[in-house]
Design a protein around this motif. Structure first.
Motif, PDB file in Angstrom:
ATOM      1  N   TRP A   1      13.299   0.986  -9.829  1.00 13.12           N
ATOM      2  CA  TRP A   1      12.056   0.312  -9.434  1.00 13.12           C
ATOM      3  C   TRP A   1      11.871   0.378  -7.921  1.00 13.12           C
ATOM      4  O   TRP A   1      10.780   0.643  -7.428  1.00 13.12           O
ATOM      5  N   ASN A   2      12.953   0.098  -7.208  1.00 16.70           N
ATOM      6  CA  ASN A   2      12.920   0.086  -5.751  1.00 16.70           C
ATOM      7  C   ASN A   2      12.426   1.433  -5.221  1.00 16.70           C
ATOM      8  O   ASN A   2      11.532   1.498  -4.353  1.00 16.70           O
ATOM      9  N   LEU A   3      12.992   2.508  -5.764  1.00 12.25           N
ATOM     10  CA  LEU A   3      12.587   3.844  -5.349  1.00 12.25           C
ATOM     11  C   LEU A   3      11.119   4.100  -5.674  1.00 12.25           C
ATOM     12  O   LEU A   3      10.359   4.621  -4.840  1.00 12.25           O
ATOM     13  N   LEU A   4      10.687   3.732  -6.869  1.00 16.80           N
ATOM     14  CA  LEU A   4       9.305   3.995  -7.281  1.00 16.80           C
ATOM     15  C   LEU A   4       8.302   3.235  -6.427  1.00 16.80           C
ATOM     16  O   LEU A   4       7.213   3.750  -6.130  1.00 16.80           O
ATOM     17  N   VAL A   5       8.641   2.023  -6.022  1.00 22.60           N
ATOM     18  CA  VAL A   5       7.748   1.259  -5.139  1.00 22.60           C
ATOM     19  C   VAL A   5       7.577   1.986  -3.813  1.00 22.60           C
ATOM     20  O   VAL A   5       6.457   2.136  -3.306  1.00 22.60           O
ATOM     21  N   ASP A   6       8.675   2.469  -3.243  1.00 20.56           N
ATOM     22  CA  ASP A   6       8.575   3.194  -1.970  1.00 20.56           C
ATOM     23  C   ASP A   6       7.758   4.474  -2.121  1.00 20.56           C
ATOM     24  O   ASP A   6       6.989   4.845  -1.228  1.00 20.56           O
ATOM     25  N   ILE A   7       7.922   5.157  -3.247  1.00 17.27           N
ATOM     26  CA  ILE A   7       7.129   6.369  -3.494  1.00 17.27           C
ATOM     27  C   ILE A   7       5.644   6.018  -3.596  1.00 17.27           C
ATOM     28  O   ILE A   7       4.786   6.667  -2.988  1.00 17.27           O
ATOM     29  N   GLY A   8       5.343   4.978  -4.372  1.00 17.35           N
ATOM     30  CA  GLY A   8       3.955   4.566  -4.544  1.00 17.35           C
ATOM     31  C   GLY A   8       3.296   4.178  -3.232  1.00 17.35           C
ATOM     32  O   GLY A   8       2.159   4.574  -2.950  1.00 17.35           O
ATOM     33  N   LEU A   9       4.016   3.409  -2.411  1.00 17.95           N
ATOM     34  CA  LEU A   9       3.455   2.988  -1.129  1.00 17.95           C
ATOM     35  C   LEU A   9       3.268   4.179  -0.188  1.00 17.95           C
ATOM     36  O   LEU A   9       2.287   4.254   0.547  1.00 17.95           O
ATOM     37  N   ALA A  10       4.219   5.112  -0.220  1.00 22.74           N
ATOM     38  CA  ALA A  10       4.103   6.302   0.621  1.00 22.74           C
ATOM     39  C   ALA A  10       2.887   7.143   0.230  1.00 22.74           C
ATOM     40  O   ALA A  10       2.297   7.831   1.070  1.00 22.74           O
ATOM     41  N   LEU A  11       2.506   7.051  -1.024  1.00 21.82           N
ATOM     42  CA  LEU A  11       1.341   7.786  -1.522  1.00 21.82           C
ATOM     43  C   LEU A  11       0.034   7.008  -1.334  1.00 21.82           C
ATOM     44  O   LEU A  11      -1.043   7.491  -1.677  1.00 21.82           O
ATOM     45  N   GLY A  12       0.152   5.772  -0.821  1.00 17.56           N
ATOM     46  CA  GLY A  12      -1.042   4.956  -0.599  1.00 17.56           C
ATOM     47  C   GLY A  12      -1.604   4.345  -1.867  1.00 17.56           C
ATOM     48  O   GLY A  12      -2.796   4.011  -1.929  1.00 17.56           O
ATOM     49  N   ILE A  13      -0.741   4.155  -2.875  1.00 22.52           N
ATOM     50  CA  ILE A  13      -1.181   3.612  -4.161  1.00 22.52           C
ATOM     51  C   ILE A  13      -1.333   2.094  -4.083  1.00 22.52           C
ATOM     52  O   ILE A  13      -0.507   1.407  -3.479  1.00 22.52           O
ATOM     53  N   ASP A  14      -2.373   1.553  -4.711  1.00 25.05           N
ATOM     54  CA  ASP A  14      -2.485   0.110  -4.908  1.00 25.05           C
ATOM     55  C   ASP A  14      -1.651  -0.219  -6.136  1.00 25.05           C
ATOM     56  O   ASP A  14      -2.060   0.032  -7.269  1.00 25.05           O
TER      57      ASP A  14
ATOM     58  N   ILE B   1      21.644  -7.137  -9.068  1.00 21.58           N
ATOM     59  CA  ILE B   1      20.231  -6.775  -9.187  1.00 21.58           C
ATOM     60  C   ILE B   1      19.535  -6.922  -7.834  1.00 21.58           C
ATOM     61  O   ILE B   1      18.781  -6.036  -7.408  1.00 21.58           O
ATOM     62  N   GLU B   2      19.794  -8.035  -7.156  1.00 17.18           N
ATOM     63  CA  GLU B   2      19.160  -8.268  -5.858  1.00 17.18           C
ATOM     64  C   GLU B   2      19.541  -7.181  -4.856  1.00 17.18           C
ATOM     65  O   GLU B   2      18.697  -6.681  -4.101  1.00 17.18           O
ATOM     66  N   ALA B   3      20.816  -6.779  -4.872  1.00 17.42           N
ATOM     67  CA  ALA B   3      21.265  -5.728  -3.955  1.00 17.42           C
ATOM     68  C   ALA B   3      20.548  -4.411  -4.248  1.00 17.42           C
ATOM     69  O   ALA B   3      20.135  -3.690  -3.332  1.00 17.42           O
ATOM     70  N   ALA B   4      20.387  -4.086  -5.533  1.00 11.38           N
ATOM     71  CA  ALA B   4      19.725  -2.838  -5.915  1.00 11.38           C
ATOM     72  C   ALA B   4      18.248  -2.849  -5.555  1.00 11.38           C
ATOM     73  O   ALA B   4      17.675  -1.812  -5.189  1.00 11.38           O
ATOM     74  N   LEU B   5      17.623  -4.010  -5.647  1.00  8.59           N
ATOM     75  CA  LEU B   5      16.192  -4.125  -5.355  1.00  8.59           C
ATOM     76  C   LEU B   5      15.889  -4.079  -3.863  1.00  8.59           C
ATOM     77  O   LEU B   5      14.797  -3.664  -3.465  1.00  8.59           O
ATOM     78  N   THR B   6      16.828  -4.516  -3.040  1.00  2.50           N
ATOM     79  CA  THR B   6      16.553  -4.665  -1.611  1.00  2.50           C
ATOM     80  C   THR B   6      17.212  -3.604  -0.738  1.00  2.50           C
ATOM     81  O   THR B   6      16.999  -3.592   0.475  1.00  2.50           O
ATOM     82  N   LEU B   7      17.990  -2.717  -1.330  1.00  7.20           N
ATOM     83  CA  LEU B   7      18.624  -1.690  -0.502  1.00  7.20           C
ATOM     84  C   LEU B   7      17.557  -0.761   0.075  1.00  7.20           C
ATOM     85  O   LEU B   7      16.499  -0.545  -0.523  1.00  7.20           O
ATOM     86  N   GLU B   8      17.825  -0.217   1.247  1.00  6.62           N
ATOM     87  CA  GLU B   8      16.880   0.683   1.898  1.00  6.62           C
ATOM     88  C   GLU B   8      17.076   2.094   1.360  1.00  6.62           C
ATOM     89  O   GLU B   8      18.184   2.614   1.343  1.00  6.62           O
ATOM     90  N   ILE B   9      15.973   2.700   0.931  1.00  8.25           N
ATOM     91  CA  ILE B   9      16.022   4.049   0.393  1.00  8.25           C
ATOM     92  C   ILE B   9      15.878   5.056   1.537  1.00  8.25           C
ATOM     93  O   ILE B   9      15.010   4.891   2.413  1.00  8.25           O
ATOM     94  N   ASP B  10      16.686   6.079   1.542  1.00 11.44           N
ATOM     95  CA  ASP B  10      16.610   7.145   2.539  1.00 11.44           C
ATOM     96  C   ASP B  10      15.194   7.739   2.534  1.00 11.44           C
ATOM     97  O   ASP B  10      14.715   8.204   1.494  1.00 11.44           O
ATOM     98  N   PRO B  11      14.502   7.736   3.680  1.00 13.51           N
ATOM     99  CA  PRO B  11      13.135   8.273   3.738  1.00 13.51           C
ATOM    100  C   PRO B  11      13.027   9.717   3.251  1.00 13.51           C
ATOM    101  O   PRO B  11      11.983  10.117   2.726  1.00 13.51           O
ATOM    102  N   GLU B  12      14.090  10.503   3.413  1.00 14.80           N
ATOM    103  CA  GLU B  12      14.051  11.896   2.948  1.00 14.80           C
ATOM    104  C   GLU B  12      13.984  11.968   1.424  1.00 14.80           C
ATOM    105  O   GLU B  12      13.345  12.859   0.864  1.00 14.80           O
ATOM    106  N   ILE B  13      14.641  11.026   0.758  1.00 17.56           N
ATOM    107  CA  ILE B  13      14.586  10.966  -0.700  1.00 17.56           C
ATOM    108  C   ILE B  13      13.175  10.586  -1.148  1.00 17.56           C
ATOM    109  O   ILE B  13      12.606  11.183  -2.063  1.00 17.56           O
TER     110      ILE B  13
END
Length: 337
Positions: A308-321, A183-195
């Motif tokens: 979850w990890n992916l969705l957090v990066d998407i949300g932050l990229a969109l400027g979501i609180d 779980i920790e590995a899945a949560l902390t892996l770096e998502i490809d910015p293109e994705i």
């Protein structure tokens, strides 16, 4: 995501997601023993609740049960529809973190009036209305969630049902020890910015995959975290008609694609519609892939964490609180005395 970078660490949602590995590490399957023993007296299980308290925990249990041979009848439905059912022969488990969810309380009040003798509660708080109606209640150890979107509690609810089912079937607790690391590995892996860029730019995010609670739960989390519209496409539904109305400006995220169907998804969606298809998988697929640890029997928990990890990066990229949705509430429909 991580707690070192302030762009992540300032959000309660991220902190609670990253606590999930420790929740899994501290979970003791033995807490389910007495529940499993009492549930055996019934002909099967009925797992109810609303939203995240039902989708992943209940459907993951049903999926595992069928992979093990389906010897225990297991059903799930929202609590309001369940009022229409005859549940006397089933052990009923009601999951509500607050213990105050109106739909669950209403069902349990009805069943108590009918003298149902196997009502079980699953909450994150002591002294709740649900606990007063249940014959036995398990209180989660994950601690309070400040974020509106439920995360660490969903994993612990899943682990509890997992343990109940294994003990009813006489199965080993294989996989529990390795799960926290995965779980920790899945949560902390770096998502490809293109994705991330492809998903954040999409007009609609579809999730496709097995009906084990993962993709349906991620569909809900997409609404709560990224504020984008999303849809759950069970199994291979994505290539059985809905492609007629899909658009090249939309994205499909497939969780652990069926290898036999990758070619069809490529033909219909990538080449036919012109849309982007992304995979979350334990191996490289035909599509841009977020590669995660192979969790074996516990893979659904790892897949959920990666989503979850992916969705957090998407949300932050969109400027979501991430901690302040406009309309969603922690208790969707609260029972008021």
């Amino acid at each position: 995501m991580n707690l070192i970078n302030p762009k992540y660490s300032k959000f309660a949602l991220v902190r609670e997601m990253l606590e999930t590995s420790e929740v899994a590490r501290k979970f003791d399957p033995a807490v389910a023993a007495s529940f499993a023993e009492k549930a055996k007296a019934k002909k099967g299980l009925f797992l109810t609740g609303e939203g995240s308290s039902r989708i992943f925990p209940a459907k993951r249990a049903m999926y595992d049960n069928l992979k093990w041979g389906g010897s225990i009848p297991i059903f799930t439905e929202g609590s309001t529809q369940a009022i229409e059912y005859k549940l006397a022969d089933l052990a009923v488990f009601g999951a509500s973190n607050s213990g105050q969810t109106k739909e669950v309380i209403r069902l349990f009040m009805k069943l108590q009036e009918e003298k149902h003798d196997a009502l079980f509660g699953l909450t994150a708080n002591h002294g709740t209305k649900l606990a007063s109606l249940a014959h036995q209640t398990h209180v989660l150890n994950c601690g309070k969630e400040d974020a509106v979107a439920a995360t660490k509690s969903v994993i612990e609810q899943g682990l509890f049902y997992d343990a109940v089912l294994r003990q009813m079937m006489g199965k080993c607790n294989c996989g529990f020890d390795e799960l926290p690391e995965h779980i920790e590995a899945a949560l902390t892996l770096e998502i490809d910015p293109e994705i991330v860029q492809a998903a954040m730019s999409a007009d609609m995010i579809y999730f496709a995959g097995r009906n084990n609670g993962v993709v349906e739960e991620l569909t809900l989390k997409t609404n709560e975290i990224t504020r984008k519209k999303s849809d759950f496409l069970e199994g291979t539904y994505a290539v059985h008609g809905i492609e007629e109305v899909m658009d090249k400006n939309e994205v499909v995220i497939i969780v652990e694609p069926f290898v036999s169907e990758e070619e069809k998804f490529m033909e219909c969606l990538v080449k036919g519609v012109g849309m982007k298809v992304i995979a979350i998988s334990s191996h490289q697929t035909s599509f841009p892939t977020i590669i995660i640890p192979d969790g074996g029997r516990m893979s659904s928990y790892v897949e959920l964490a990666a989503g979850w990890n992916l969705l957090v990066d998407i949300g932050l990229a969109l400027g979501i609180d991430l901690d302040k949705p406009v309309r969603a509430r922690k208790i969707g429909n609260e029972f008021i005395i």
